[in-house]
Design an enzyme around this catalytic site. Structure first.
Site, PDB file in Angstrom:
ATOM      1  N   GLY A  70       0.814  -1.209   0.000  1.00  0.00           N
ATOM      2  CA  GLY A  70       0.000   0.000   0.000  1.00  0.00           C
ATOM      3  C   GLY A  70       0.846   1.256   0.000  1.00  0.00           C
ATOM      4  CB  THR A 113       3.545  -0.269   6.577  1.00  0.00           C
ATOM      5  OG1 THR A 113       2.161  -0.514   6.857  1.00  0.00           O
ATOM      6  CG2 THR A 113       4.363  -0.515   7.831  1.00  0.00           C
ATOM      7  CG  ASP A 168      -1.280  -1.056   8.204  1.00  0.00           C
ATOM      8  OD1 ASP A 168      -2.285  -0.350   8.398  1.00  0.00           O
ATOM      9  OD2 ASP A 168      -1.159  -1.811   7.223  1.00  0.00           O
TER      10      ASP A 168
END
Length: 411
Positions: free
Chosen positions: A13, A142, A144
């Site tokens: 992503g 990331t 995340d």
């Protein structure tokens, strides 16, 4: 004598700062005397199709490097491609190394998250077994923030900054509408197994803003009945309720909440279900159970592409780890990932370190249970103190006709 060539790819992503890492790779590679810096188009999947570009045809000046640092998403194109285990398909590895040999690649750098580090691990293992000389380095990326052994990941700080700012704006909007009517707003934020991003909504609690009322992370099972009862109690105290939930919150039986509405059907090559609809489902559930106005808001891809809200700390660190990967490979390292080590909080200082990718790939760093309150409906001050330094500073976009300008790949 010039060194041989280097190749870099982006995977997984995108983020608001992944291109700052690419800029760090390119600038440092040129400074260290590498002859050509190639960019894989769409990561390892594109490389298998021999899709690559000489980055000197795309980046012509220091101004282009500065523009690249301010450009969101993956400049080279990304992919979600899982390499098979080495013993399962030797032909793929033979093809990859034949391409690397043809391009006279000395260093292979991959910018990505957990799955991308799995790629670095497999390629470096194959190279050692087969006696290939290429060096393989991973650069963390990331939103995340779930990579092991690094204090945090590039991309996370900017996404957290956007999420916190947007949460404040949603709170103001909801308060403006809450007159003689109860209103519940549920914000859905990315995070499959790790709730770092959702916890960032707590930063919206400032001198002039109460912040969200409830925050639910995926690390702890979600009890939907207790959730309903807690909201009912809150509505006795205030008319506007703001709730932040991770897209990956699960029921005690292991089902994702979004699956209750029939979501999460698509599965990617790494076995990850596509998660969407958690906020919408909970908004509908509360409307039926409580009988008041509700709405669900998904930040979706906005939280990872908002370069206009990028953190200066984040962009600078992304650039730093890109350059550090080139330096490490140039000095003989392989099968490693660059990490960010936090040196101090006040003033905030960090440096680049390096760790064995085998200890990072396929391991997830979750929010500690001790960083949530007793019933796991909010985060603690310890969480906020950890994240606050990462959203500091701004990186003003280059504006043209009132809009941010981006560097775009030319073929």
């Amino acid at each position: 004598m010039a060194k041989r060539n280097i190749i870099v790819g982006q995977s997984g992503g995108p983020t608001a700062v992944i291109n700052s890492s690419l800029a760090g790779v390119y600038k440092t590679a040129r400074e260290r005397g590498f002859h050509t810096v190639y960019g894989m188009l769409h990561g390892i999947q594109g490389l298998l199709d021999e899709q690559y570009v000489d980055l000197s045809t795309q980046i012509h000046s220091d101004m282009d490097i500065e523009l690249l640092k301010r450009t969101p998403s993956a400049f080279l194109g990304s992919c979600r491609y899982k390499l098979p285990e080495i013993h399962e398909d030797m032909e793929i590895y033979e093809k990859i190394f034949a391409i690397l040999d043809k391009l006279e690649i000395e260093v292979f750098i991959y910018i990505g998250g957990n799955d991308s580090m799995d790629t670095i691990k497999k390629l470096s293992d194959y190279a050692i077994v087969k006696g290939h000389s290429q060096k393989f380095l991973g650069v963390p990326k990331t939103i995340d923030n779930d990579l092991a052994l690094t204090d945090h990941t590039p991309g996370f700080g900017s996404a957290a900054k956007y999420i916190a700012a947007s949460t404040k704006e949603i709170i103001r909007d909801a308060l403006g509408l809450a007159y003689k009517k109860d209103m519940i707003t549920i914000i859905e934020i990315m995070g499959r197994n790790a709730g770092w991003l959702t916890g960032a909504t707590a930063l919206a609690k400032t001198e002039e803003c109460d912040g969200p009322d409830l925050i639910y992370l995926p690390e702890v099972p979600f009890d939907i009945e207790k959730f309903r009862d807690k909201v009912k109690e809150l509505l006795k105290q205030k008319q506007s309720i703001i709730i932040a939930v991770s897209e990956g919150i699960k029921l005690p039986d292991g089902r994702y909440v979004c699956e209750l509405s029939g979501g999460a059907d698509y599965v990617d090559p790494f076995g990850h279900k596509q998660l969407a609809g958690t906020a919408a489902y909970l908004a509908g559930f509360l409307a039926a159970e409580i009988g008041c106005k509700t709405r669900g808001i998904e930040f979706s891809t906005l939280q990872r592409s908002a370069s206009h809200m990028a953190s200066r700390v984040d962009i600078d660190e992304a650039f730093m780890v890109g350059g550090a990967a080139v330096k490490a490979a140039d000095e003989g390292d392989t099968g490693k990932m660059v990490v960010i080590d936090r040196l101090s909080d006040d003033p905030y200082m960090s440096t680049a370190g390096i760790y064995d990718v085998h200890k990072i790939a396929n391991n997830e760093k979750l929010v500690p249970r001790s960083w949530m309150n007793e019933d796991a409906s909010y985060v603690t001050d310890e969480f906020i103190n950890y994240i606050e330094p990462l959203i500091q500073g701004d990186y003003t976009p280059f504006m043209v006709n009132g809009l941010p300008q981006h560097l775009v790949l030319k073929r």
